[in-house]
Design a protein around this motif. Sequence first.
Motif, PDB file in Angstrom:
ATOM      1  N   ASP A  16      56.499   8.712 141.616  1.00 54.84           N
ATOM      2  CA  ASP A  16      56.545   9.894 142.293  1.00 54.84           C
ATOM      3  C   ASP A  16      57.869  10.635 142.519  1.00 54.84           C
ATOM      4  O   ASP A  16      58.136  11.445 143.222  1.00 54.84           O
ATOM      5  N   PRO A  68      52.280   3.991 143.837  1.00 54.21           N
ATOM      6  CA  PRO A  68      51.413   5.335 143.954  1.00 54.21           C
ATOM      7  C   PRO A  68      50.904   5.802 142.946  1.00 54.21           C
ATOM      8  O   PRO A  68      51.329   6.099 141.833  1.00 54.21           O
ATOM      9  N   PRO A 114      49.212   8.991 141.251  1.00 55.52           N
ATOM     10  CA  PRO A 114      49.377  10.346 141.322  1.00 55.52           C
ATOM     11  C   PRO A 114      47.835  10.988 141.871  1.00 55.52           C
ATOM     12  O   PRO A 114      46.986  10.581 141.362  1.00 55.52           O
ATOM     13  N   GLU A 115      48.003  12.030 142.656  1.00 58.93           N
ATOM     14  CA  GLU A 115      46.905  12.785 143.035  1.00 58.93           C
ATOM     15  C   GLU A 115      46.460  13.179 141.715  1.00 58.93           C
ATOM     16  O   GLU A 115      45.138  13.188 141.635  1.00 58.93           O
ATOM     17  N   ALA A 116      47.062  14.116 141.116  1.00 63.06           N
ATOM     18  CA  ALA A 116      46.609  14.477 139.649  1.00 63.06           C
ATOM     19  C   ALA A 116      46.415  13.380 138.721  1.00 63.06           C
ATOM     20  O   ALA A 116      47.083  13.076 138.002  1.00 63.06           O
ATOM     21  N   SER A 117      45.043  12.822 138.866  1.00 61.72           N
ATOM     22  CA  SER A 117      44.781  11.752 137.857  1.00 61.72           C
ATOM     23  C   SER A 117      43.180  11.707 137.753  1.00 61.72           C
ATOM     24  O   SER A 117      42.612  12.646 138.442  1.00 61.72           O
ATOM     25  N   GLU A 168      39.854   9.169 136.308  1.00 63.43           N
ATOM     26  CA  GLU A 168      39.565   7.595 136.376  1.00 63.43           C
ATOM     27  C   GLU A 168      38.527   7.495 135.279  1.00 63.43           C
ATOM     28  O   GLU A 168      37.680   8.365 135.111  1.00 63.43           O
ATOM     29  N   LYS A 216      42.910   4.321 136.162  1.00 65.63           N
ATOM     30  CA  LYS A 216      43.106   5.814 136.456  1.00 65.63           C
ATOM     31  C   LYS A 216      44.283   6.035 135.569  1.00 65.63           C
ATOM     32  O   LYS A 216      45.254   5.362 135.115  1.00 65.63           O
ATOM     33  N   GLY A 272      47.679   8.944 135.140  1.00 67.94           N
ATOM     34  CA  GLY A 272      48.203  10.225 135.789  1.00 67.94           C
ATOM     35  C   GLY A 272      49.672  10.372 135.125  1.00 67.94           C
ATOM     36  O   GLY A 272      49.706   9.837 133.773  1.00 67.94           O
ATOM     37  N   ILE A 300      45.441  16.233 133.411  1.00 60.97           N
ATOM     38  CA  ILE A 300      46.652  15.698 134.435  1.00 60.97           C
ATOM     39  C   ILE A 300      47.819  16.358 134.184  1.00 60.97           C
ATOM     40  O   ILE A 300      48.100  16.953 133.298  1.00 60.97           O
TER      41      ILE A 300
END
Length: 397
Positions: free
Chosen positions: A196, A224, A226-229, A231, A245, A247, A397
């Motif tokens: 991150d 962590p 990444p939110e932009a990932s 699955e 996932k 990212g 992503i």
Amino acid sequence: MKRRVTQMLATVLAVAAACVYAAGSDRAPVPGNDPLYEIPFEYELDKIIVPVTVNGSKPIRCILDTGMVGGVFLMNPAVAEGMKLEYTPAQVMLQGAGPGAAPARMATGASVDMAGVPFADQRVIVMGEAGPLAWTGWDGAIGASVFGKYVVSIDTDKKIIRLYDPEKFDPSGAGDAVEMTVVNTKPFIKVDVDVDGKKPVVLTAVVDTGSSSEIMLSGDKGLPVPEASVEGTLGRGVGGEVRGKVGRSAKISIGKFALTSVVSQFHTGRVPTNSDALIGMGLLNRFSVTFDYTNGRMYLKAGERHKEPFEFNMTGMAVSPEADGSLKVVDVFEGSPAHEAGIKTGDLILTVDGRKMTFLEYNTLMEAMRKPGKEVKIEFGREGKTSSVSLKTRRLI
């Protein structure tokens, strides 16, 4: 004397590459010293493919794989026919990428040749039955027999493997040295991972030339995601599908080299070999990489692709080959172009832009289409009915 084995656990990592050539006779200049052998290879889908014969068989197409134990692994039992293999009564279970294990047979005392490089008294591990790996277009893998005997330099720009005598190898000109530890025939290095952009974490990573991944991260390290990932299915090995996932990591550092915005797989559990991370050819192809198992060093020299951006699947679906040559959709990423077009898991890909394709042809095209805004027409079958859709690629992503 042949050893009698009662049980064996062989580790073979994810596999997935192409035409082969005989060893080249004209040597290009190389820094430091002369190689014993130079072997041209084919490079497809981030796999290094070399020609291998077993007991004088016709050449088969094998992946050069640091994740492979000593000897040769054959994905399809039909490929072993005519090789005059002497099987042991051993109970062999293959374990690697994927959650399960697969039964196999083992032969010993085989004579193996890799593009003119001989290896005597080798074991050959043969899958018990054909499965998706057998239908990819690749026949097997070879690894520790090569890496344990020679210093191995892989130049993906020129598509040349160079083999050196470990006792005479001069590393000058080979690139920057990275400390490497070999455990159970597998090479491990330290890698700094900063997902991150806040704080790097030092991880122990297995280096796996048989994997197409850039980097796969263990799910138990508390990193962590990444939110932009997205699955879904990350790949397939002898143990079945690998899920997790995908990212991007802000920065991955190996030695003095720092790579940014790296496509990263976040495994749901421990990665193969039970390590913290796995580095594959999706990252290593940006370098000329040299493995010196004897002296515990890996050398990296920046290649032509060193500064290219990392990209990921831009259609949003993964396919697996079937025995009849068809391509089955095994996953569709939610919110992707394929998902929005109505393609579903279980569909059969019939044609792409009007052409029927093999597994290799399809994935080679998808690699070339890792650019946003590319249009492709997919004809697929579902429950006996045929449908056609058009997709426009975009970054997921």
